[in-house]
Design a protein around this motif. Sequence first.
Motif, short mmCIF file in Angstrom:
data_model
loop_
_atom_site.label_atom_id
_atom_site.label_comp_id
_atom_site.label_asym_id
_atom_site.label_seq_id
_atom_site.Cartn_x
_atom_site.Cartn_y
_atom_site.Cartn_z
N ILE A 139 0.85 -1.18 0.00
CA ILE A 139 0.00 0.00 0.00
C ILE A 139 0.89 1.24 0.00
CG2 ILE A 139 -1.86 1.24 1.16
CD1 ILE A 139 -2.59 -1.61 0.17
N VAL A 140 0.75 2.04 -1.03
CA VAL A 140 1.54 3.28 -1.14
C VAL A 140 0.67 4.44 -0.68
CG1 VAL A 140 2.79 4.81 -2.70
CG2 VAL A 140 2.86 2.33 -3.07
N ARG A 141 1.19 5.22 0.25
CA ARG A 141 0.46 6.39 0.78
C ARG A 141 1.21 7.67 0.45
NH1 ARG A 141 -3.67 5.13 4.41
NH2 ARG A 141 -3.80 2.92 4.97
N ASN A 142 0.46 8.76 0.33
CA ASN A 142 1.09 10.05 0.07
C ASN A 142 1.49 10.70 1.39
OD1 ASN A 142 -1.27 11.09 1.20
ND2 ASN A 142 -2.14 11.72 -0.77
N ASP A 143 2.00 11.92 1.32
CA ASP A 143 2.48 12.61 2.52
C ASP A 143 1.37 12.87 3.53
OD1 ASP A 143 5.00 12.61 1.46
OD2 ASP A 143 4.88 14.65 0.65
N ALA A 144 0.13 12.92 3.04
CA ALA A 144 -1.01 13.14 3.94
C ALA A 144 -1.50 11.84 4.58
CB ALA A 144 -2.15 13.80 3.17
N GLY A 145 -0.90 10.71 4.19
CA GLY A 145 -1.29 9.43 4.75
C GLY A 145 -2.40 8.72 4.01
N ASP A 146 -2.81 9.28 2.86
CA ASP A 146 -3.88 8.66 2.08
C ASP A 146 -3.33 7.55 1.20
OD1 ASP A 146 -5.78 10.49 3.08
OD2 ASP A 146 -5.23 11.96 1.54
N ALA A 147 -4.05 6.45 1.09
CA ALA A 147 -3.68 5.38 0.17
C ALA A 147 -3.91 5.86 -1.25
CB ALA A 147 -4.50 4.13 0.45
N VAL A 148 -2.86 5.80 -2.07
CA VAL A 148 -2.97 6.33 -3.43
C VAL A 148 -2.62 5.29 -4.49
CG1 VAL A 148 -2.60 8.73 -2.75
CG2 VAL A 148 -0.62 7.28 -3.29
#
Length: 337
Positions: A139-148
């Motif tokens: 699971i790759v997340r962005n800097d905001a912690g959202d799964a993207v």
Amino acid sequence: MQELDIVILAAGKGTRMRSQIPKVLHTLAGKPMVQHVLDTASGLQPDRTHVVIGHGAEQLREALAENAVQFAVQAEQKGTGHAVAQALEQLGSGKVLILYGDVPLLRRESLLELLAQVDEQHMGLLTVTLEDPAGYGRIVRNDAGDAVAIVEQKDASSTQLAISECNTGIMAMTSAQLKRWLPQLSAENAQGEYYLTDVIAMAADEGIKVCTAQPATAVEVEGVNNRAQMARLERAYQQQVADKLMAEGVALADPARLDVRGRLSCGHDVFIDMGCVFEGNVELGEGVRIGPYCVIKDSTIGAESVIDSHSVIEGTVAAGLNQIGPLQGYALEHGWQ
């Protein structure tokens, strides 16, 4: 309430099982793995349940004939996205939940949590954090912690391989979302397959939030690819049964050596010795004592009865205060009550 379609993927051959039987028809606790998934799915009261079949299609049709399901055929194995696409035309206009026929221990509660997050601006993804994530998509997340995004292991960079949060494959979204995304899938990846997991990046690109949930335990979302994994899940299931029985007051000589392959109900102060197998529907009255290595199938044993070791009992309704030995061979068709 929105309509609910459940799509269960069951088209794979299961080569590593080294069997002529379709993988999802191998039994856990006396019941095909895919039937466990169907039973859990039915607890969600779906409007339609779709089973995607391929290898051993006719065997699956026959085995699942008593279930209210619609079949979709994946003639060629081109990945999970391609498999779901085979059921696309059968879907309604509400929510869609995607499950796998070789993940038999999934709990209804986990799926309800996932479905509760789905609307036009949100989709749901079940993830699991593992000490050893080898083989799983990350699971790759962005800097905001959202799964993207989800990156499959064969396509992952060294940095992504260090991620311990993994994809279970289980996801939920609206039918409209799924119908937009599936036609956009590409097979340009290391496997040359249409990955369903690519819809996560598509959701992120559209500004649709990917809401994640995790199961109570990792074993709940563990799939089966080989005999060793099958045996491990069998013992995990039986341990769950043993824990429940003990919580209800049943005394087990060895919880690790109990096999329940159906439904077992017990009165107060029941004792079960090691190595016993219960098949079908079995009811044990209060104070019943079962000796070691007994096999009891589709029977009712009356209160305070004693079943001696190595007894085999099938189709029997036994009155209370009986003692039954291994050589007596009681069966209902022989008229013993």
